[in-house]
Design a protein around this motif. Structure first.
Motif, PDB file in Angstrom:
ATOM      1  N   GLY A  88       0.567  -0.860   0.043  1.00 42.29           N
ATOM      2  CA  GLY A  88      -0.196   0.158   0.025  1.00 42.29           C
ATOM      3  C   GLY A  88       0.960   1.592   0.058  1.00 42.29           C
ATOM      4  N   GLY A  89       1.906   1.041  -0.303  1.00 40.87           N
ATOM      5  CA  GLY A  89       2.874   2.511   0.092  1.00 40.87           C
ATOM      6  C   GLY A  89       3.574   3.132   0.668  1.00 40.87           C
ATOM      7  N   THR A  90       3.534   2.192   2.606  1.00 43.57           N
ATOM      8  CA  THR A  90       3.592   2.608   3.806  1.00 43.57           C
ATOM      9  C   THR A  90       5.463   1.733   3.724  1.00 43.57           C
ATOM     10  OG1 THR A  90       1.603   2.927   4.166  1.00 43.57           O
ATOM     11  CG2 THR A  90       3.771   2.697   6.388  1.00 43.57           C
ATOM     12  N   THR A  91       6.143   2.608   4.293  1.00 43.38           N
ATOM     13  CA  THR A  91       7.558   2.249   3.846  1.00 43.38           C
ATOM     14  C   THR A  91       8.060   2.562   5.459  1.00 43.38           C
ATOM     15  OG1 THR A  91       8.503   3.873   3.545  1.00 43.38           O
ATOM     16  CG2 THR A  91       8.472   2.880   1.588  1.00 43.38           C
ATOM     17  N   THR A  92       7.059   3.516   5.900  1.00 42.96           N
ATOM     18  CA  THR A  92       7.397   2.935   7.780  1.00 42.96           C
ATOM     19  C   THR A  92       6.416   3.000   9.048  1.00 42.96           C
ATOM     20  OG1 THR A  92      10.214   4.571   7.200  1.00 42.96           O
ATOM     21  CG2 THR A  92       9.117   4.739   9.499  1.00 42.96           C
ATOM     22  N   LEU A  93       6.508   1.971   9.445  1.00 46.79           N
ATOM     23  CA  LEU A  93       5.837   2.329  10.374  1.00 46.79           C
ATOM     24  C   LEU A  93       6.194   2.015  11.733  1.00 46.79           C
ATOM     25  CD1 LEU A  93       4.669  -1.794   9.427  1.00 46.79           C
ATOM     26  CD2 LEU A  93       3.610   0.066   8.917  1.00 46.79           C
ATOM     27  N   ILE A  94       5.369   3.271  12.874  1.00 48.25           N
ATOM     28  CA  ILE A  94       5.331   3.474  14.300  1.00 48.25           C
ATOM     29  C   ILE A  94       4.189   2.747  15.235  1.00 48.25           C
ATOM     30  CG2 ILE A  94       5.393   5.475  16.092  1.00 48.25           C
ATOM     31  CD1 ILE A  94       6.252   7.411  13.913  1.00 48.25           C
ATOM     32  N   GLU A  95       5.123   2.072  15.880  1.00 47.62           N
ATOM     33  CA  GLU A  95       4.350   0.940  16.312  1.00 47.62           C
ATOM     34  C   GLU A  95       3.502   1.117  18.363  1.00 47.62           C
ATOM     35  OE1 GLU A  95       3.683  -3.961  17.663  1.00 47.62           O
ATOM     36  OE2 GLU A  95       5.466  -2.994  16.883  1.00 47.62           O
ATOM     37  N   MET A  96       2.929   1.133  18.717  1.00 44.01           N
ATOM     38  CA  MET A  96       2.657   1.055  19.689  1.00 44.01           C
ATOM     39  C   MET A  96       2.636  -0.583  20.592  1.00 44.01           C
ATOM     40  SD  MET A  96       1.286   4.118  20.090  1.00 44.01           S
ATOM     41  CE  MET A  96       0.358   5.368  18.882  1.00 44.01           C
ATOM     42  N   ILE A  97       3.612   0.742  21.632  1.00 43.97           N
ATOM     43  CA  ILE A  97       4.307  -0.829  22.281  1.00 43.97           C
ATOM     44  C   ILE A  97       3.240  -1.041  23.988  1.00 43.97           C
ATOM     45  CG2 ILE A  97       5.532  -1.880  24.234  1.00 43.97           C
ATOM     46  CD1 ILE A  97       8.070  -0.784  22.751  1.00 43.97           C
ATOM     47  N   CYS A  98       2.526  -1.873  23.689  1.00 44.58           N
ATOM     48  CA  CYS A  98       1.681  -2.067  25.113  1.00 44.58           C
ATOM     49  C   CYS A  98       1.786  -2.699  26.114  1.00 44.58           C
ATOM     50  CB  CYS A  98       0.305  -1.821  24.766  1.00 44.58           C
ATOM     51  SG  CYS A  98      -0.389  -0.708  23.338  1.00 44.58           S
ATOM     52  N   PRO A  99       2.264  -2.820  26.940  1.00 47.20           N
ATOM     53  CA  PRO A  99       2.707  -3.694  28.694  1.00 47.20           C
ATOM     54  C   PRO A  99       1.627  -4.045  28.790  1.00 47.20           C
ATOM     55  CG  PRO A  99       3.631  -1.649  28.786  1.00 47.20           C
ATOM     56  CD  PRO A  99       3.178  -1.702  27.327  1.00 47.20           C
ATOM     57  N   GLY A 100       1.522  -5.417  29.799  1.00 50.11           N
ATOM     58  CA  GLY A 100       0.331  -5.173  30.803  1.00 50.11           C
ATOM     59  C   GLY A 100       0.601  -4.729  32.201  1.00 50.11           C
ATOM     60  N   LYS A 115      10.641  -9.106  18.260  1.00 54.50           N
ATOM     61  CA  LYS A 115       9.113  -8.846  17.246  1.00 54.50           C
ATOM     62  C   LYS A 115       9.271  -8.727  15.730  1.00 54.50           C
ATOM     63  CE  LYS A 115       6.477 -11.345  20.487  1.00 54.50           C
ATOM     64  NZ  LYS A 115       7.190 -13.330  20.345  1.00 54.50           N
ATOM     65  N   ALA A 116      10.644  -7.520  15.357  1.00 53.56           N
ATOM     66  CA  ALA A 116      10.503  -6.561  14.024  1.00 53.56           C
ATOM     67  C   ALA A 116      11.614  -7.274  13.981  1.00 53.56           C
ATOM     68  CB  ALA A 116      10.692  -5.653  14.663  1.00 53.56           C
ATOM     69  N   GLU A 117      12.347  -7.795  13.873  1.00 50.64           N
ATOM     70  CA  GLU A 117      14.100  -8.017  14.234  1.00 50.64           C
ATOM     71  C   GLU A 117      14.417  -9.278  12.866  1.00 50.64           C
ATOM     72  OE1 GLU A 117      15.950  -7.904  18.069  1.00 50.64           O
ATOM     73  OE2 GLU A 117      16.681  -6.399  17.858  1.00 50.64           O
ATOM     74  N   GLY A 118      14.916  -8.557  11.898  1.00 45.72           N
ATOM     75  CA  GLY A 118      14.550 -10.534  11.274  1.00 45.72           C
ATOM     76  C   GLY A 118      13.684 -10.740  10.296  1.00 45.72           C
ATOM     77  N   LEU A 119      12.480 -10.084  10.360  1.00 42.94           N
ATOM     78  CA  LEU A 119      10.983  -9.995   9.789  1.00 42.94           C
ATOM     79  C   LEU A 119      10.585  -8.872   9.292  1.00 42.94           C
ATOM     80  CD1 LEU A 119       8.580 -11.828  12.407  1.00 42.94           C
ATOM     81  CD2 LEU A 119      10.073 -12.579  10.105  1.00 42.94           C
ATOM     82  N   ALA A 120      10.922  -7.739   9.180  1.00 41.89           N
ATOM     83  CA  ALA A 120      10.432  -6.389   9.090  1.00 41.89           C
ATOM     84  C   ALA A 120      11.339  -6.182   7.712  1.00 41.89           C
ATOM     85  CB  ALA A 120      10.693  -5.299  10.382  1.00 41.89           C
ATOM     86  N   ALA A 121       9.935  -5.494   6.988  1.00 39.78           N
ATOM     87  CA  ALA A 121      10.548  -5.355   5.670  1.00 39.78           C
ATOM     88  C   ALA A 121      10.260  -4.358   5.266  1.00 39.78           C
ATOM     89  CB  ALA A 121       9.641  -5.952   4.444  1.00 39.78           C
ATOM     90  N   VAL A 122      10.268  -3.310   5.814  1.00 42.40           N
ATOM     91  CA  VAL A 122      10.126  -1.537   6.425  1.00 42.40           C
ATOM     92  C   VAL A 122      10.943  -0.538   7.018  1.00 42.40           C
ATOM     93  CG1 VAL A 122       7.824  -1.314   5.320  1.00 42.40           C
ATOM     94  CG2 VAL A 122       8.301  -1.947   7.354  1.00 42.40           C
ATOM     95  N   ASP A 123      11.404   0.057   7.792  1.00 33.34           N
ATOM     96  CA  ASP A 123      11.605   0.658   8.769  1.00 33.34           C
ATOM     97  C   ASP A 123      10.271   0.643   9.852  1.00 33.34           C
ATOM     98  OD1 ASP A 123      14.134   0.836   7.347  1.00 33.34           O
ATOM     99  OD2 ASP A 123      14.389   2.959   6.981  1.00 33.34           O
ATOM    100  N   TYR A 124      11.369   0.697  11.529  1.00 38.07           N
ATOM    101  CA  TYR A 124      10.479   1.064  12.226  1.00 38.07           C
ATOM    102  C   TYR A 124      10.617   1.461  13.075  1.00 38.07           C
ATOM    103  CZ  TYR A 124      12.566  -3.085  14.022  1.00 38.07           C
ATOM    104  OH  TYR A 124      13.918  -3.744  13.879  1.00 38.07           O
ATOM    105  N   THR A 125      10.077   1.718  14.213  1.00 34.76           N
ATOM    106  CA  THR A 125      10.681   2.374  15.684  1.00 34.76           C
ATOM    107  C   THR A 125       9.215   2.206  16.029  1.00 34.76           C
ATOM    108  OG1 THR A 125      11.116   4.564  16.938  1.00 34.76           O
ATOM    109  CG2 THR A 125       9.688   4.896  14.999  1.00 34.76           C
ATOM    110  N   PHE A 126       8.741   3.643  17.679  1.00 43.23           N
ATOM    111  CA  PHE A 126       7.825   2.584  18.799  1.00 43.23           C
ATOM    112  C   PHE A 126       7.683   4.102  19.286  1.00 43.23           C
ATOM    113  CE2 PHE A 126      10.874  -0.762  18.258  1.00 43.23           C
ATOM    114  CZ  PHE A 126       9.809  -2.418  18.087  1.00 43.23           C
ATOM    115  N   HIS A 127       5.969   4.030  19.850  1.00 38.39           N
ATOM    116  CA  HIS A 127       5.639   5.138  20.970  1.00 38.39           C
ATOM    117  C   HIS A 127       5.752   3.870  22.031  1.00 38.39           C
ATOM    118  CE1 HIS A 127       4.207   7.959  18.087  1.00 38.39           C
ATOM    119  NE2 HIS A 127       3.262   6.974  17.413  1.00 38.39           N
ATOM    120  N   MET A 128       6.710   4.818  23.316  1.00 39.63           N
ATOM    121  CA  MET A 128       6.560   3.468  24.728  1.00 39.63           C
ATOM    122  C   MET A 128       4.849   3.734  25.633  1.00 39.63           C
ATOM    123  SD  MET A 128       8.072   0.980  25.816  1.00 39.63           S
ATOM    124  CE  MET A 128       7.008   0.745  27.456  1.00 39.63           C
TER     125      MET A 128
END
Length: 462
Positions: A88-100, A115-128
């Motif tokens: 769909g044209g998205t090359t970067t994801l910012i994922e929410m880290i949602c701990p218990g 979970k992202a290392e070795g599997l991500a085909a796009v660049d990524y970062t997080f919100h904590m």
């Protein structure tokens, strides 16, 4: 490997011109009306972009990929989610880290990152996410910020699970201000929702159509007001996620007029779906349960206009993929047990183009700003991402506005068993998508390398 994108119409948040774009060593190194073939490295990949747009890679600033939720786990992993994003044209994801609530923050950060290392085909970062904030764990959040996560997430919803007490919310927001970290926030009133849910269930109102009445617009607007009051007191920079309705938008804009540093995100389901979707028979409405819920159709024009006027900064997805057959059905007897989310990471950009640009609601520059550049600027990625400039990462989308097709589960890479937009007309499609100079998708199909994605370390900018 070198890359040449030839003859495309380059569209950024502020520009519109035709040129060639050349990249080496993952960065854009030349942008010229015509790059001489003699200057192109042997073996360079050449993409013919004549008659097409060239956009900076799109950024989705709000996704859930690894997500424990209501006794189950989201259906995607980084391989499936990043394939869907790229298609769909998205090359970067910012994922929410949602701990218990009992999880240690650093351990949660390391889990999500693994979970992202070795599997991500796009660049990524997080919100904590900050789901508790006693004194002893503050050093852990400092460590996470030093590791490159420059944004927090707080919940004013999900009583007893993710929401913070006012005392902890105030302390966390002050802490973020001191660190220069922006606070992203899910704004609702957790106590009001809890009371409404209990009342509805006690009256025998258990179906998915009651999810919306349990979290009406007024509780979202109240959450926005509450967050912005704290932000006004503290000077913290805040970013309101998945703003769904006129009432919540009014509260945010009112705070902005008072001088609060507040930015507004909306997510694509709220622009194109309305509350009638959850009324579908045979429990099909459960596919459309998300929080905040789908609203009355009149809110859609408010959101589109908010993007057009740039009052709403970003269009994200809140991608949270759960299968209908065995996950959404966990809530057969109570709507409160339906895993929340409408998967949209593959469809977002094409829906914005189809329902926004092609419908004359937005122009191309606004689309780029809302779907890429503003996220990069707000979250410390610009101009590495969200731009077509010398030195920027060669994340580029060659987009074919002439394409016509339909949205369908058949063409989706997400691991869910339905498409919320099944059968809808699609106008436009990414013809080629690059991540740091390498083509990762063509014509809606993944053609790249799993594992190419990199963690994006960010510095606090607020």
């Amino acid at each position: 490997m070198a890359l040449l994108i030839r003859g495309g119409r380059i569209i950024t948040a502020t520009e519109d011109y035709t040129a060639d774009v050349y990249a080496e060593d993952e960065k854009i190194t030349r942008i010229e009306p015509r790059i001489d073939d003699k200057l192109v490295a042997p073996g360079a990949e050449i993409v013919d972009a004549r008659g097409k747009y060239v956009f900076p890679g799109f950024i989705d600033p709000h996704v859930h990929i690894y997500l424990p939720f209501m006794g189950t786990y989201a259906a995607d992993d980084y391989a499936s989610a990043s394939k869907a994003a790229l298609a769909g044209g998205t090359t970067t994801l910012i994922e929410m880290i949602c701990p218990g609530p009992s999880d240690e923050p650093v351990a949660a950060f390391e889990t999500w990152k693994s979970k992202a290392e070795g599997l991500a085909a796009v660049d990524y970062t997080f919100h904590m996410s900050v789901v508790r904030f006693e004194e002893r764990i503050r050093d852990q959040f400092r460590e996470i910020v030093k590791a490159g996560v420059a944004s927090f997430k707080v919940f004013l919803a999900y009583k007893g699970a993710l929401n913070l007490s006012d005392e902890d919310l105030f302390a966390a927001m002050k802490f973020a201000k001191d660190l220069g970290v922006i606070v992203t926030a899910h704004c609702e009133n957790a106590d009001a929702i809890d009371a409404l849910q209990k009342s509805l269930l006690a009256a025998g109102n258990t179906g998915p159509e009651w999810h919306g009445p349990s979290r009406p617009p007024v509780v979202e607007a109240d959450g926005v007001h509450h967050l912005c009051t704290f932000a006004e007191l503290l000077g913290t920079h805040v970013y309101i996620v998945h703003t769904s309705c006129a009432a919540a938008l009014r509260e945010a804009l009112g705070a902005r007029q008072r001088g609060v540093n507040v930015w507004i995100e909306s997510v694509i389901p709220h622009f194109v779906l309305d509350e009638t979707a959850v009324e579908k028979a045979q429990f099909e409405g459960a596919k459309y349960v998300m929080s905040p819920p789908l609203r009355a159709k009149a809110n859609q024009d408010v959101l589109w206009n908010g993007v057009k006027t740039r009052q709403i900064s970003t269009i994200a997805t809140d991608h949270a993929p759960f299968r209908f057959s065995d996950q959404k059905t966990m809530g057969k007897d109570a709507f409160t047990k339906i895993p929340n989310g409408i998967p949209s990471v593959q469809e977002r950009v094409d829906l914005v183009y189809t329902c926004g640009v092609a419908a004359n609601r937005l122009n191309l520059q606004t689309m780029v700003d809302a779907c890429s550049t503003q996220a990069a600027k707000l979250f410390g990625l610009y101009p590495r991402k969200g731009a077509i400039q010398l030195g920027s990462d060669a994340d580029l989308v060659v987009y074919d506005p002439a394409y016509r097709g339909t949205f369908s589960k058949e063409r989706s890479y997400s691991n869910v068993d339905y498409n919320a937009y099944e059968g809808w007309e699609q106008k436009g499609r990414a013809a080629a998508v690059t991540v740091r100079g390498k083509v990762q998708a063509r014509d809606g199909a993944f053609v790249g390398d799993i594992g190419r994605g990199q963690f994006l370390k960010r510095e606090p900018t607020h």
